[in-house]
Design an enzyme around this catalytic site. Structure first.
Site, mmCIF file in Angstrom:
data_model
loop_
_atom_site.group_PDB
_atom_site.id
_atom_site.type_symbol
_atom_site.label_atom_id
_atom_site.label_comp_id
_atom_site.label_asym_id
_atom_site.label_seq_id
_atom_site.Cartn_x
_atom_site.Cartn_y
_atom_site.Cartn_z
ATOM 1 N N GLU A 91 -17.030 29.509 48.015
ATOM 2 C CA GLU A 91 -17.633 30.776 47.613
ATOM 3 C C GLU A 91 -16.671 31.935 47.849
ATOM 4 O O GLU A 91 -15.942 31.956 48.835
ATOM 5 C CB GLU A 91 -18.884 31.036 48.455
ATOM 6 N N CYS A 104 -14.446 39.012 49.768
ATOM 7 C CA CYS A 104 -14.623 38.161 50.946
ATOM 8 C C CYS A 104 -14.129 36.754 50.585
ATOM 9 O O CYS A 104 -14.628 36.127 49.657
ATOM 10 C CB CYS A 104 -16.101 38.150 51.342
ATOM 11 N N CYS A 111 -17.315 24.408 57.063
ATOM 12 C CA CYS A 111 -16.796 24.834 58.374
ATOM 13 C C CYS A 111 -17.338 23.874 59.425
ATOM 14 O O CYS A 111 -18.467 23.403 59.298
ATOM 15 C CB CYS A 111 -17.258 26.267 58.668
ATOM 16 N N CYS A 115 -21.901 27.211 64.088
ATOM 17 C CA CYS A 115 -22.708 28.366 64.515
ATOM 18 C C CYS A 115 -24.159 28.198 64.039
ATOM 19 O O CYS A 115 -24.395 27.854 62.877
ATOM 20 C CB CYS A 115 -22.124 29.663 63.959
ATOM 21 N N CYS A 118 -25.526 29.911 60.674
ATOM 22 C CA CYS A 118 -24.647 29.959 59.497
ATOM 23 C C CYS A 118 -24.851 28.760 58.582
ATOM 24 O O CYS A 118 -24.803 27.612 59.009
ATOM 25 C CB CYS A 118 -23.203 30.022 59.966
ATOM 26 N N GLY A 161 -15.460 29.024 56.781
ATOM 27 C CA GLY A 161 -14.276 28.538 57.474
ATOM 28 C C GLY A 161 -13.861 29.423 58.623
ATOM 29 O O GLY A 161 -14.224 30.601 58.691
ATOM 30 N N GLU A 162 -13.130 28.828 59.559
ATOM 31 C CA GLU A 162 -12.547 29.581 60.671
ATOM 32 C C GLU A 162 -11.055 29.765 60.344
ATOM 33 O O GLU A 162 -10.279 28.810 60.400
ATOM 34 C CB GLU A 162 -12.746 28.799 61.982
ATOM 35 N N SER A 216 -16.391 37.492 66.015
ATOM 36 C CA SER A 216 -17.820 37.183 65.958
ATOM 37 C C SER A 216 -18.315 36.996 67.386
ATOM 38 O O SER A 216 -17.989 35.999 68.019
ATOM 39 C CB SER A 216 -18.056 35.888 65.175
ATOM 40 N N HIS A 218 -21.864 38.037 68.789
ATOM 41 C CA HIS A 218 -23.243 37.580 68.598
ATOM 42 C C HIS A 218 -24.063 37.403 69.868
ATOM 43 O O HIS A 218 -25.248 37.071 69.796
ATOM 44 C CB HIS A 218 -23.296 36.292 67.761
ATOM 45 N N ASN A 292 -29.790 37.004 58.178
ATOM 46 C CA ASN A 292 -30.526 36.411 57.060
ATOM 47 C C ASN A 292 -31.321 35.266 57.687
ATOM 48 O O ASN A 292 -30.707 34.333 58.203
ATOM 49 C CB ASN A 292 -29.559 35.824 56.023
ATOM 50 N N CYS A 335 -23.048 33.771 53.707
ATOM 51 C CA CYS A 335 -22.010 32.770 53.581
ATOM 52 C C CYS A 335 -22.558 31.340 53.509
ATOM 53 O O CYS A 335 -23.376 30.929 54.302
ATOM 54 C CB CYS A 335 -21.103 33.041 54.776
HETATM 55 S S1 SF4 Z 1 -20.080 31.827 61.143
HETATM 56 FE FE1 SF4 Z 1 -17.949 31.436 60.482
HETATM 57 S S2 SF4 Z 1 -17.113 30.172 62.153
HETATM 58 FE FE2 SF4 Z 1 -19.351 30.067 62.384
HETATM 59 S S3 SF4 Z 1 -19.963 28.234 61.223
HETATM 60 FE FE3 SF4 Z 1 -20.100 30.000 59.807
HETATM 61 S S4 SF4 Z 1 -18.142 30.041 58.729
HETATM 62 FE FE4 SF4 Z 1 -17.871 28.779 60.561
#
Ligand code: SF4
Length: 346
Positions: A91, A104, A111, A115, A118, A161-162, A216, A218, A292, A335
């Site tokens: 994406e 973006c 990933c 998290c 996500c 992705g990281e 990030s 959180h 979200n 995402c």
């Molecule tokens: S927030 Fe970023 S690092 Fe965490 S799972 Fe989603 S894409 Fe991966």
């Protein structure tokens, strides 16, 4: 056949070495690929015909296919699902802000950071993306914008992705964006977001590039953070903050801490006060992002009054704080959601 899309000038010169052509040919090819949208050597009309034919037999210039495209009702956000030659889909999101067009970019297909909030991580990670595949995401948007007399103005490396787990390809991409034969984009217009990969953060600080770093966060303490972000067990909060301070020290750039607000998980007064203790006095700002909702995990969005209250406590204590305005919720801009739909359909 070797794909040369994503090569920098030095790599192009190396690829051309066997053809005994003057060095300026590499630059011409770069400008055709990155500025004039050429996807075939036949389009490169200022190259000799025999060179065009020879290069066509040796190299390819791959372009992803736009598999899906969604435009938000307000016209501000466009989300693309791009598919590469091997069927991998990622994406990319265009956000039209008052200060310019921002893209973006995803750095991995899926990933594996896990998290809790996500969607990108639900199917794990398929593979790292190459420099050329990251560049292709931006160029797809840039070429669309050029038709409307627009350009990409800023890049946020915040898609799936990281990025610091795909370090070399991501750095190659960042450097390419800055090249005059690509987008000539200032490093200050590029933001990289990490879940807190400490060694990568130190490495990035040594690159001498004034890109913006976003972390990030959180959660304001290690215990809660580890329940939301498994990577926190490997890189504890104190180490992440130390690495971010180091980045701010070396680059003199303000670090942004992303903080997803989750109802009755991390959005209380006590957490706001912990966050103040953690960040006060630092060259830092906090970006609050109402989640979200992830209904399966019971992670819900706080009521507006709770969001306001949290923001107020931070700003009263002189933290620089913004609340991210929602963009594109009607097109699933969060995402990973569009890609998951695509994977489920497969
Ligand atoms: S927030 Fe970023 S690092 Fe965490 S799972 Fe989603 S894409 Fe991966």
């Amino acid at each position: 056949m070797n794909d040369i899309f994503g090569c920098n000038l030095a790599e192009l010169k190396e690829a051309l070495a066997d053809y005994k052509v003057p060095a300026y040919r590499a630059r011409q090819i770069a400008e055709w690929m990155y500025q004039k949208g050429a996807r075939s050597f036949d389009d490169m009309t200022n190259l000799p015909k025999n060179l065009r034919a020879a290069l066509s037999g040796a190299f390819s210039i791959r372009e992803p296919r736009v598999k899906d495209r969604l435009d938000s009702a307000d016209g501000q956000t466009t989300k693309f699902l791009l598919e590469f030659a091997d069927g991998t889909a990622v994406e990319t999101v265009l956000m039209r802000h008052s200060y310019g067009n921002s893209v973006c970019v995803s750095t991995q297909a899926g990933c594996n950071m896990g998290c809790a909030f996500c969607a990108s991580t639900l199917h794990g990670m398929a593979r790292n993306l190459t420099t050329g595949e990251m560049l292709a995401q931006v160029m797809t948007v840039e070429e669309m914008l050029r038709e409307q007399d627009g350009h990409v103005n800023t890049i946020v490396i915040m898609g799936s992705g990281e990025p610091l787990m795909n370090y070399d390809a991501v750095l190659g991409f960042i450097r390419l964006m800055h090249e005059p034969y690509v987008l000539n984009l200032g490093y200050r217009n590029i933001t990289l977001s990490t879940s807190g990969i400490v060694p990568g953060m130190y490495r990035l600080a040594e690159e001498g590039l004034p890109i913006s770093l976003s972390v990030s966060l959180h959660a304001p303490n290690q215990e809660l953070r580890a329940t939301l972000m498994p990577i926190a067990r490997k890189y504890p909060l104190t180490d992440v903050i130390e690495a971010a301070d180091h980045y701010a020290d070396v680059t003199k750039r303000r670090v942004t801490y992303e903080y997803i607000l989750i109802d009755h998980v991390n959005d209380g007064e006590e957490q706001a006060r912990e966050l103040i203790r953690l960040l006060q006095g630092k060259l830092a700002s906090v970006n609050l992002i109402p989640i979200n909702p992830v209904v399966e995990r019971n992670l819900m969005r706080p009521a507006p009054a709770r969001i306001d209250a949290f923001e107020r406590i931070l700003s009263r204590h002189h933290l620089t704080v913004t609340v991210r305005r929602e963009m594109g919720t009607d097109i699933q801009a969060a995402c990973g959601q569009l890609r998951n739909r695509h994977l489920q359909g497969k």
